[in-house]
Design a protein around this motif. Structure first.
Motif, PDB file in Angstrom:
ATOM      1  N   CYS A   1      -3.388   1.437   4.711  1.00 28.40           N
ATOM      2  CA  CYS A   1      -1.935   1.465   4.623  1.00 28.40           C
ATOM      3  C   CYS A   1      -1.307   2.640   5.372  1.00 28.40           C
ATOM      4  CB  CYS A   1      -1.524   1.462   3.147  1.00 28.40           C
ATOM      5  SG  CYS A   1       0.191   0.955   2.862  1.00 28.40           S
TER       6      CYS A   1
ATOM      7  N   THR B   1      -3.885  -3.048   3.197  1.00 27.93           N
ATOM      8  CA  THR B   1      -2.562  -2.459   3.006  1.00 27.93           C
ATOM      9  C   THR B   1      -1.804  -3.148   1.874  1.00 27.93           C
ATOM     10  OG1 THR B   1      -2.414  -1.834   5.340  1.00 27.93           O
ATOM     11  CG2 THR B   1      -0.332  -2.080   4.180  1.00 27.93           C
TER      12      THR B   1
ATOM     13  N   TRP C   1       1.997  -2.844   1.773  1.00 30.36           N
ATOM     14  CA  TRP C   1       3.123  -2.215   2.467  1.00 30.36           C
ATOM     15  C   TRP C   1       4.389  -2.283   1.625  1.00 30.36           C
ATOM     16  CZ3 TRP C   1       2.289   0.693   6.548  1.00 30.36           C
ATOM     17  CH2 TRP C   1       3.343   1.061   7.401  1.00 30.36           C
TER      18      TRP C   1
ATOM     19  N   LYS D   1      11.039  -1.967   7.542  1.00 29.79           N
ATOM     20  CA  LYS D   1       9.625  -1.724   7.240  1.00 29.79           C
ATOM     21  C   LYS D   1       8.698  -2.755   7.885  1.00 29.79           C
ATOM     22  CE  LYS D   1       8.001   0.994   5.147  1.00 29.79           C
ATOM     23  NZ  LYS D   1       7.743   0.960   3.686  1.00 29.79           N
TER      24      LYS D   1
ATOM     25  N   TRP E   1       5.675  -1.888  10.490  1.00 31.07           N
ATOM     26  CA  TRP E   1       4.324  -2.385  10.209  1.00 31.07           C
ATOM     27  C   TRP E   1       3.749  -3.111  11.422  1.00 31.07           C
ATOM     28  CZ3 TRP E   1      -0.103  -2.639   7.929  1.00 31.07           C
ATOM     29  CH2 TRP E   1      -0.771  -3.823   7.644  1.00 31.07           C
TER      30      TRP E   1
ATOM     31  N   ALA F   1      -4.773  -5.601  10.528  1.00 30.80           N
ATOM     32  CA  ALA F   1      -3.779  -5.037   9.620  1.00 30.80           C
ATOM     33  C   ALA F   1      -3.491  -6.083   8.544  1.00 30.80           C
ATOM     34  CB  ALA F   1      -2.506  -4.677  10.390  1.00 30.80           C
TER      35      ALA F   1
ATOM     36  N   GLY G   1      -2.276  -7.027   4.843  1.00 27.50           N
ATOM     37  CA  GLY G   1      -1.492  -6.556   3.712  1.00 27.50           C
ATOM     38  C   GLY G   1      -1.381  -7.557   2.584  1.00 27.50           C
TER      39      GLY G   1
ATOM     40  N   SER H   1       0.716  -9.991   7.866  1.00 31.41           N
ATOM     41  CA  SER H   1      -0.546  -9.435   8.364  1.00 31.41           C
ATOM     42  C   SER H   1      -0.809  -9.945   9.774  1.00 31.41           C
ATOM     43  CB  SER H   1      -1.705  -9.841   7.447  1.00 31.41           C
ATOM     44  OG  SER H   1      -1.493  -9.366   6.126  1.00 31.41           O
TER      45      SER H   1
END
Length: 265
Positions: A142, A166, A168, A174, A178, A195, A197, A219
């Motif tokens: 994260c 993550t 997030w 935001k 990301w 990545a 999340g 993601s």
């Protein structure tokens, strides 16, 4: 390497979270995945009593995931928490097909945007690179994604893929941050960045604790040139992709940022 991206929401009930992980692993294995990636805080979502959850359930959690990885001959990466003397550590748990466990403890804690992770979480101290099959994989969690030097260090240690579980936090801008940050870290490190999340609980229908970072979805996977090669939506979703690591070598040859760096920066 075939990777399953398991974008889920978890909540405060660890047994239900384990059942969800089992379902997604089973589906991933049917799809031929070698590695299944889950978000940060998969064991228990932020906003719950992390210390109590770790104290009561960490042994059960790790026993289940170790057996799940071994029984399905698959690597599993999932966020979990373990107790320390005064707080907990935020861990990316890495479970091998042999049932072995390693863990990366989050170094950079999320004391930002009005949330103070350091009140309940103790920071880690060391990066982690694990041999996954014939490839080296690095880990971040994260808020770590905002710190380029960690990703450069992982690449220097041989990582060709960096996995970032993550959860997030939502808020204005935001999602855009990301999406940009992982692509930048891929360029910084000549590595793939996964990545992954938590889903957006308002979309998936999972009850979330107000004010806690409980996920926004979106993601994605960035290749070493910063190109997004896989992208998920807002809700719970499973996507399986294949990675070809010839791109990491091409990136190191054509864009040797680590080789060209001065004074280690």
């Amino acid at each position: 390497m075939r990777i399953a991206l398991a974008q889920i929401n978890t909540a405060g009930n660890i047994s239900e979270n384990i059942e969800k992980v089992e379902r997604y692993v089973t589906e991933s294995v049917v799809g031929g995945a070698d590695v299944v990636v889950f978000p940060e805080a998969t064991m228990v979502a932020f906003g719950n009593d992390l210390g109590a959850a770790a104290d009561t359930y960490i042994k059960e959690w790790r026993t289940h995931l170790s057996a799940l990885a071994q029984d399905n001959n698959v690597w599993i990466i999932a966020g979990e928490f373990e107790n320390t003397d005064n707080r907990v550590r935020n861990i990316a748990g890495v479970y091998s097909p042999e049932g072995m466990h390693e863990g990366y403890a989050k170094i950079h804690l999320y004391d930002a945007f009005g949330f103070s992770e350091s009140e309940t979480v103790e920071p880690g101290e060391s990066p982690l690179v694990v041999q996954v099959g014939d490839r080296k994989v690095g880990f971040a969690i994260c808020y770590d994604i905002r710190f380029p030097k960690l990703f450069a260090e992982l690449s220097r240690a041989g990582a060709e893929l960096i996995v970032v579980p993550t959860s997030w936090g939502s808020g204005p801008g935001k999602v855009e941050q990301w999406e940009v940050l992982g692509r930048a870290r891929a360029l910084d490190s000549n590595s793939y960045v996964v990545a992954l999340g938590q889903a957006d609980p308002s979309v998936s229908g999972v009850n979330a604790v107000e004010g806690a970072p409980t996920g926004v979805g979106h993601s994605y996977v960035s290749d070493p040139f910063g190109k997004v090669i896989a992208k998920l939506g807002e809700g719970e979703e499973l996507q399986i992709i294949d990675l070809s690591f010839d791109k990491t070598e091409k990136a190191k040859e054509s864009l040797p940022v680590l080789k060209n760096a001065k004074l280690g920066y």
